[in-house]
Design an enzyme around this catalytic site. Sequence first.
Site, short mmCIF file in Angstrom:
data_model
loop_
_atom_site.label_atom_id
_atom_site.label_comp_id
_atom_site.label_asym_id
_atom_site.label_seq_id
_atom_site.Cartn_x
_atom_site.Cartn_y
_atom_site.Cartn_z
N ARG A 1 -3.44 6.78 1.21
CA ARG A 1 -3.94 7.97 1.88
C ARG A 1 -2.98 8.69 2.80
O ARG A 1 -3.25 9.80 3.23
CB ARG A 1 -5.22 7.62 2.66
CG ARG A 1 -6.41 7.46 1.74
CD ARG A 1 -7.60 6.95 2.49
NE ARG A 1 -7.28 5.65 3.06
CZ ARG A 1 -8.18 4.76 3.46
NH1 ARG A 1 -9.45 5.06 3.37
NH2 ARG A 1 -7.81 3.61 3.96
N ASP A 27 -7.04 -2.68 -7.10
CA ASP A 27 -7.57 -3.30 -5.89
C ASP A 27 -7.83 -4.78 -6.15
O ASP A 27 -8.01 -5.20 -7.29
CB ASP A 27 -8.85 -2.62 -5.44
CG ASP A 27 -9.12 -2.92 -3.97
OD1 ASP A 27 -8.50 -2.27 -3.11
OD2 ASP A 27 -9.92 -3.84 -3.69
N TYR A 55 -15.07 -11.54 0.62
CA TYR A 55 -15.83 -10.31 0.36
C TYR A 55 -17.10 -10.60 -0.44
O TYR A 55 -18.15 -10.00 -0.22
CB TYR A 55 -14.96 -9.29 -0.38
CG TYR A 55 -13.89 -8.68 0.49
CD1 TYR A 55 -14.15 -7.59 1.31
CD2 TYR A 55 -12.59 -9.21 0.50
CE1 TYR A 55 -13.16 -7.05 2.11
CE2 TYR A 55 -11.60 -8.69 1.31
CZ TYR A 55 -11.88 -7.61 2.12
OH TYR A 55 -10.92 -7.07 2.93
N ARG A 58 -7.33 11.78 -5.26
CA ARG A 58 -8.50 11.01 -4.85
C ARG A 58 -9.73 11.92 -4.77
O ARG A 58 -10.82 11.53 -5.15
CB ARG A 58 -8.17 10.37 -3.50
CG ARG A 58 -9.26 9.80 -2.73
CD ARG A 58 -9.58 8.40 -3.17
NE ARG A 58 -10.35 7.77 -2.11
CZ ARG A 58 -11.55 8.16 -1.74
NH1 ARG A 58 -12.13 9.16 -2.36
NH2 ARG A 58 -12.18 7.55 -0.76
N ARG A 116 0.82 -1.23 0.00
CA ARG A 116 0.00 0.00 0.00
C ARG A 116 0.85 1.28 0.00
O ARG A 116 0.50 2.27 0.63
CB ARG A 116 -0.94 0.04 1.22
CG ARG A 116 -2.02 -1.02 1.20
CD ARG A 116 -3.24 -0.51 0.44
NE ARG A 116 -4.35 -1.44 0.56
CZ ARG A 116 -5.45 -1.22 1.27
NH1 ARG A 116 -5.59 -0.10 1.92
NH2 ARG A 116 -6.39 -2.10 1.30
O1 CP3 Z 1 -0.01 -1.60 -2.43
C1 CP3 Z 1 -0.35 -0.67 -3.20
O2 CP3 Z 1 0.10 0.50 -3.09
C2 CP3 Z 1 -1.27 -1.01 -4.37
C3 CP3 Z 1 -2.64 -0.74 -4.17
C4 CP3 Z 1 -3.56 -1.65 -3.37
C5 CP3 Z 1 -4.79 -1.19 -2.87
N1 CP3 Z 1 -5.47 -2.24 -2.36
C6 CP3 Z 1 -5.26 0.20 -2.95
C7 CP3 Z 1 -6.35 0.64 -2.06
C8 CP3 Z 1 -3.48 -3.02 -3.07
C9 CP3 Z 1 -2.34 -4.00 -3.34
C10 CP3 Z 1 -4.70 -3.37 -2.43
C11 CP3 Z 1 -5.03 -4.74 -2.02
C12 CP3 Z 1 -6.21 -4.98 -1.19
N2 CP3 Z 1 -7.46 -4.41 -1.31
C13 CP3 Z 1 -6.29 -5.95 -0.18
C14 CP3 Z 1 -5.20 -6.91 0.21
C15 CP3 Z 1 -4.12 -6.28 0.98
C16 CP3 Z 1 -4.54 -5.75 2.32
O3 CP3 Z 1 -4.36 -4.54 2.53
O4 CP3 Z 1 -5.00 -6.55 3.13
C17 CP3 Z 1 -7.60 -5.90 0.36
C18 CP3 Z 1 -8.14 -6.75 1.49
C19 CP3 Z 1 -8.32 -4.93 -0.37
C20 CP3 Z 1 -9.76 -4.58 -0.24
C21 CP3 Z 1 -9.93 -3.18 0.15
N3 CP3 Z 1 -9.66 -2.10 -0.66
C22 CP3 Z 1 -10.40 -2.67 1.38
C23 CP3 Z 1 -10.80 -3.53 2.57
C24 CP3 Z 1 -10.42 -1.29 1.27
C25 CP3 Z 1 -10.97 -0.32 2.27
C26 CP3 Z 1 -10.14 -0.21 3.48
C27 CP3 Z 1 -9.20 0.94 3.34
O5 CP3 Z 1 -8.01 0.77 3.63
O6 CP3 Z 1 -9.69 2.02 3.00
C28 CP3 Z 1 -9.90 -0.94 0.00
C29 CP3 Z 1 -9.70 0.41 -0.54
C30 CP3 Z 1 -8.32 0.76 -0.99
N4 CP3 Z 1 -7.53 -0.02 -1.77
C31 CP3 Z 1 -7.64 1.99 -0.73
C32 CP3 Z 1 -6.42 1.93 -1.41
C33 CP3 Z 1 -5.37 3.00 -1.49
C34 CP3 Z 1 -8.20 3.16 0.04
C35 CP3 Z 1 -9.26 3.80 -0.79
C36 CP3 Z 1 -9.42 5.27 -0.53
O7 CP3 Z 1 -8.65 6.07 -1.06
O8 CP3 Z 1 -10.36 5.61 0.19
#
Ligand code: CP3
Length: 349
Positions: A30, A76, A153, A39, A26
């Site tokens: 944010r 994602d 999910y 964003r 990640r």
């Molecule tokens: O690593 C990176 O920089 C690449 C981007 C990336 C995102 N999600 C961007 C993201 C990667 C590799 C993921 C994987 C992901 N997504 C996982 C597996 C890894 C982990 O963190 O456990 C999971 C479970 C998800 C599902 C997901 N996406 C959730 C549960 C959420 C909401 C929770 C949160 O952190 O806000 C997301 C949204 C998400 N994916 C964001 C980002 C940057 C935040 C979105 C925003 O800007 O509001």
Amino acid sequence: MKIKNTRLLQALKLEPVDVPPVWLMRQAGRYLPEYRELRTKAKNFLNLCQTPELAMEVTLQPLKRFDLDAAILFSDILTIPHAMGLGLSFQEGEGPQFAKRIETIKDVEALPIPDTENALNYVVQAVQLIQQELNGRVPLIGFAGSPWTVACYMIEGSGHKNFITARKMAYQAPEVLHALLTKLVVATTQYLKGQILAGVNVVMLFDTWGGLLTPDYYQRFSLSYMKQIVANLKADPQTAHIPIILFSKGASVNLEAMAQSGANGLGIDWTVSMRDMRARVGNKVCLQGNLDPAVLFSTPQIVQATVRQLLDEWGAHPGLIVNLGHGIEQHTPIENVEALVEAVHEVKR
Ligand code: CP3
């Protein structure tokens, strides 16, 4: 395209490197003000993922600030169920939400296998744009969720602290879960192949919820399906050369089995010692991790000392990728991220 910084690829091949490669799960997100700005402009997170120019820009943001050894595609793990028509949205502050969820075998049978040429073409375009911009500076990591984690999910319909609905299905209707996982293997193999043909240099499977399963059920419902994806990619001459990393959070009790999966690298969370993990699998597989994301809320000095301890404990062995044990947290101070990356590269000086 020739890649200039090959530390990540060398570590995955268990070859010696000048310093271990470092990147952060990640790393685009944010905690970066420039991410928050884009964003806001994009209105929501899905628009950001689905607009290749924006996905490209966000992917490169952390590389402009930090001397990272890899880029990771901004996307994602829920893009596949979204493309299968489950109606994904991200509610502000609440995480992902699906309009439809999977309950019965009929629901599974009705799911299409999304076509990377159409429904997921924005990812292919993003990869191509990112590679143009990166111009060989560092390798680009592509990724997908593990079938089990994505199924969590799809069955729950949203995020949940322990995904009890999906875990109940493993006992009450295992045939439905197996059918869903089988479909996700096909979809995920195609999706990762699409990313590879578009130009990613490494792929990673995020199995964030593998650790919710008993060891027996982990092997049956999570690892066995990840293994099928690994086997599919390794058997295909167009994808066989691409290294694969598996990350099952909270599942290191199963490390020996993961090391037999055919993957080149394994992600390790912060609750175990890298030295112990290496002792268990020897030099058979590269390990990636495992700093606690919470250490980034301390000071640059503490971060630096923690990185040094990890490197000292690891010693001179090949096959280490420095990373966090899970994604970087939202309010992480940027100076501590800088200190982490610098502390890894400092060993060379
Ligand atoms: O690593 C990176 O920089 C690449 C981007 C990336 C995102 N999600 C961007 C993201 C990667 C590799 C993921 C994987 C992901 N997504 C996982 C597996 C890894 C982990 O963190 O456990 C999971 C479970 C998800 C599902 C997901 N996406 C959730 C549960 C959420 C909401 C929770 C949160 O952190 O806000 C997301 C949204 C998400 N994916 C964001 C980002 C940057 C935040 C979105 C925003 O800007 O509001």
